[in-house]
Design an enzyme around this catalytic site. Structure first.
Site, PDB file in Angstrom:
ATOM      1  N   LYS A 313       0.843  -1.095   0.287  1.00 15.67           N
ATOM      2  CA  LYS A 313      -0.002  -0.137   0.107  1.00 15.67           C
ATOM      3  C   LYS A 313       0.844   1.226  -0.014  1.00 15.67           C
ATOM      4  O   LYS A 313       0.945   2.077   0.835  1.00 15.67           O
ATOM      5  CB  LYS A 313      -0.784  -0.035   1.149  1.00 15.67           C
ATOM      6  CG  LYS A 313      -1.832  -1.163   1.266  1.00 15.67           C
ATOM      7  CD  LYS A 313      -2.904  -1.028   2.203  1.00 15.67           C
ATOM      8  CE  LYS A 313      -4.176  -2.140   1.995  1.00 15.67           C
ATOM      9  NZ  LYS A 313      -3.537  -3.426   2.497  1.00 15.67           N
TER      10      LYS A 313
HETATM   11  O1  6AU Z   1      -9.359 -12.089   5.368  1.00 13.03           O
HETATM   12  P1  6AU Z   1      -8.685 -11.288   6.408  1.00 13.03           P
HETATM   13  O2  6AU Z   1      -9.346 -10.176   6.962  1.00 13.03           O
HETATM   14  O3  6AU Z   1      -7.671 -12.181   7.365  1.00 13.03           O
HETATM   15  O4  6AU Z   1      -7.256 -10.505   5.574  1.00 13.03           O
HETATM   16  C1  6AU Z   1      -7.611  -9.478   4.628  1.00 13.03           C
HETATM   17  C2  6AU Z   1      -6.526  -9.195   3.896  1.00 13.03           C
HETATM   18  C3  6AU Z   1      -5.487  -8.305   4.812  1.00 13.03           C
HETATM   19  C4  6AU Z   1      -5.435  -6.882   4.581  1.00 13.03           C
HETATM   20  O5  6AU Z   1      -4.530  -5.848   4.781  1.00 13.03           O
HETATM   21  C5  6AU Z   1      -6.001  -6.728   2.992  1.00 13.03           C
HETATM   22  O6  6AU Z   1      -6.893  -8.119   2.796  1.00 13.03           O
HETATM   23  N1  6AU Z   1      -7.240  -5.853   2.737  1.00 13.03           N
HETATM   24  C6  6AU Z   1      -6.925  -4.896   1.587  1.00 13.03           C
HETATM   25  C7  6AU Z   1      -5.682  -5.260   0.507  1.00 13.03           C
HETATM   26  C8  6AU Z   1      -5.685  -6.272   0.006  1.00 13.03           C
HETATM   27  O7  6AU Z   1      -5.227  -4.156   0.109  1.00 13.03           O
HETATM   28  C9  6AU Z   1      -7.794  -3.893   1.547  1.00 13.03           C
HETATM   29  C10 6AU Z   1      -8.848  -3.684   1.972  1.00 13.03           C
HETATM   30  O8  6AU Z   1      -9.644  -2.980   1.909  1.00 13.03           O
HETATM   31  N2  6AU Z   1      -9.272  -4.565   3.249  1.00 13.03           N
HETATM   32  C11 6AU Z   1      -8.405  -5.637   3.339  1.00 13.03           C
HETATM   33  O9  6AU Z   1      -8.573  -6.316   4.311  1.00 13.03           O
HETATM   34  O10 6AU Z   1      -4.317  -8.667   4.442  1.00 13.03           O
END
Ligand code: 6AU
Length: 487
Positions: A313
């Site tokens: 990010k």
């Molecule tokens: O399924 P989780 O909640 O354990 O993990 C979600 C992953 C984490 C967050 O840093 C990422 O997705 N993420 C992102 C990304 C990919 O950029 C954006 C967002 O809006 N929400 C989010 O959770 O590694």
């Protein structure tokens, strides 16, 4: 070829093949840009350059059709030049059948089953190309590709792709605008007025306008196309690679390997590798990072055929971002196929990342970025205006060949089918966590929210058998995608 295209773009503007102003269009609304490529027949050198570029495109993409056919009438002389240059027999489509003699709509010698390449000057909704395709198909002629001089980017490529024909363009309207802007021929407010008009006047296959205020998934053609099809429309090499990988491996699951020990990440990559298209890292949470870990992770990516996305990010000014990407302890550019970046600092984020690649040692691997246009957590400060501006950075301008996709939560966030939508916040039990994360089911993110790839972290990591969980998420996300395009 890039300089030749730029020079031709400027020449076309100078000979009034397109103009800016306020023009009444066939489709009933006024447009700030107007194309009239009929004038080029008065400029033989322009005719030659355009047909040379079409021929070069045909060669580069190995479009080996048995015939070539121009859409009547402006493209007829262009098709003729291409036919003569390539030694490819031409077919001529009449607009109206003769009322005497053979009553044929297609002139020329052909057999059912022959292939034919279409040549067209300007595409808006794609209806003229599709009329010609239809008449050729009536004769049993197979059409898979159309080469057009200008794509006005108003939905034509998608409408044509929906009929199983790939559209290739020498110029997009954005390329023409940016070239003229860089050359000092037009002002920025002209570019903005045209971009605003184009965004507000996308045309669907039935000729009606997509209302940008109501871009819901059901009327959103991006989500109706297959990944194979979208690979042909992608401008980023990495997006193409990812679409192909998903289609051949039959998975649109991204694993968020949010673990803090390198051994744990390698272990999970070995177990889940066969089920995923992307493994996503947060490298700055790894406590025992070293070069050997990265080498092992890369060989697992090769072994199981998945891409590595570093979810860094990035969000700083271009110069800092270039250093953060290419230098420091992690040297992300050396090993990550994909990275994520915020659009907060504007277009310079893309330029900064490109600069960071300059002396990376990535063995000739291609790179791409996913721009964040929406977040999944509650209380995010991102609003609709910001999302729209972020999507614009992903779809317009000189650096979009570096953008593989958009991280967002809704199908209405962007409509260019050549970009991949990555959606995090996926869990079979759609709940929330203690820190604001909001989850949706695999079916909901793919079918209601337009996700191409679902990101799953704790939904897999916090289960007793991670392999079973990865297989389950892979199956449900993939079934949701195949149902979506079949409907
Ligand atoms: O399924 P989780 O909640 O354990 O993990 C979600 C992953 C984490 C967050 O840093 C990422 O997705 N993420 C992102 C990304 C990919 O950029 C954006 C967002 O809006 N929400 C989010 O959770 O590694």
């Amino acid at each position: 070829m890039a300089d030749e295209r730029k020079a031709l773009a400027i020449k076309l503007y100078e000979i009034n093949a397109f103009k800016f102003g306020d023009f009444k269009m066939k489709v009933g609304i006024n447009s700030p840009v107007y194309f009239d490529l009929r004038v080029i027949v008065s400029y033989p050198e322009v005719m030659k350059t355009v047909s040379d570029l079409i021929a070069a495109h045909i060669k580069e993409h190995q479009l080996t059709a048995k015939h070539v056919c121009g859409v009547p009438y402006t493209a007829l002389p262009l098709a003729t030049l291409v036919s003569v240059q390539q030694g490819t027999p031409m077919l001529v489509r009449r607009k109206e059948a003769k009322d005497y003699g053979t009553k044929k709509l297609i002139e020329g010698l052909y057999n059912a089953g022959d292939t034919c390449l279409i040549v067209e000057d300007v595409v808006t909704s794609g209806s003229s190309v599709l009329d010609t395709v239809r008449d050729l198909q009536k004769e049993g002629i197979v059409v898979t590709d159309a080469v057009v001089v200008v794509d006005r980017e108003q939905g034509g490529a998608v409408n044509i792709a929906n009929k199983q024909v790939r559209m290739h363009s020498l110029f997009t309207l954005s390329f023409l605008l940016n070239t003229l802007l860089d050359a000092g021929k037009i002002q920025r407010d002209t570019v903005e007025a045209v971009a605003k008009y184009i965004a507000a006047s996308q045309i669907k296959g039935d000729g009606s306008f997509v209302n940008p205020q109501r871009k819901v998934a059901s009327e959103f053609s991006r989500t109706k196309l297959s990944f194979e099809h979208r690979a042909t429309l992608a401008k980023s090499e990495l997006a193409k690679q990812l679409f192909h990988l998903m289609a051949s491996k039959k998975t649109n699951l991204c694993l968020a390997a949010d673990l803090t020990k390198s051994e744990e990440i390698l272990n999970i990559a070995e177990i889940c590798g066969p089920y995923i298209c992307v493994l996503k890292t947060h490298i700055d949470i790894v406590e025992d990072f070293d070069e050997a870990f990265i080498q092992k992770l890369r060989s697992l990516a090769d072994k199981h055929n998945f891409l590595i996305m570093e979810d860094r990010k990035f969000a700083d000014i271009g110069n800092t971002v270039s250093l953060q990407y290419g230098k420091g302890v992690y040297k992300i550019a050396n090993w990550a196929d994909l990275v994520t970046a915020h659009a907060l600092s504007g277009r310079s984020i893309l330029q900064g990342l490109k600069a960071g690649l300059a002396d990376s040692a990535s063995d000739g691997r291609k790179h791409g970025v996913f721009l964040l246009a929406e977040l999944s957590n509650s209380g995010s400060l991102i609003d609709a205006k910001y999302s729209e501006a972020a999507s614009k950075i992903a779809t317009e301008g000189a650096d979009i060949d570096f953008v593989a996709g958009v991280v967002c939560q809704s199908a209405s966030c962007f409509h260019f089918p050549g970009l991949v939508q990555l959606t995090p916040g996926v869990k079979i039990d759609d709940t929330v966590d203690q820190l604001g994360q909001q989850y949706q089911t695999p079916e909901h993110v793919v079918q209601e929210r337009g996700a191409d790839i679902g990101v799953v972290g704790r939904g897999i990591l916090q289960t007793k058998c991670v392999e079973k969980a990865a297989a389950l998420y892979r199956d449900r996300l993939w079934a949701a995608y195949t149902d979506r395009i079949a409907k």
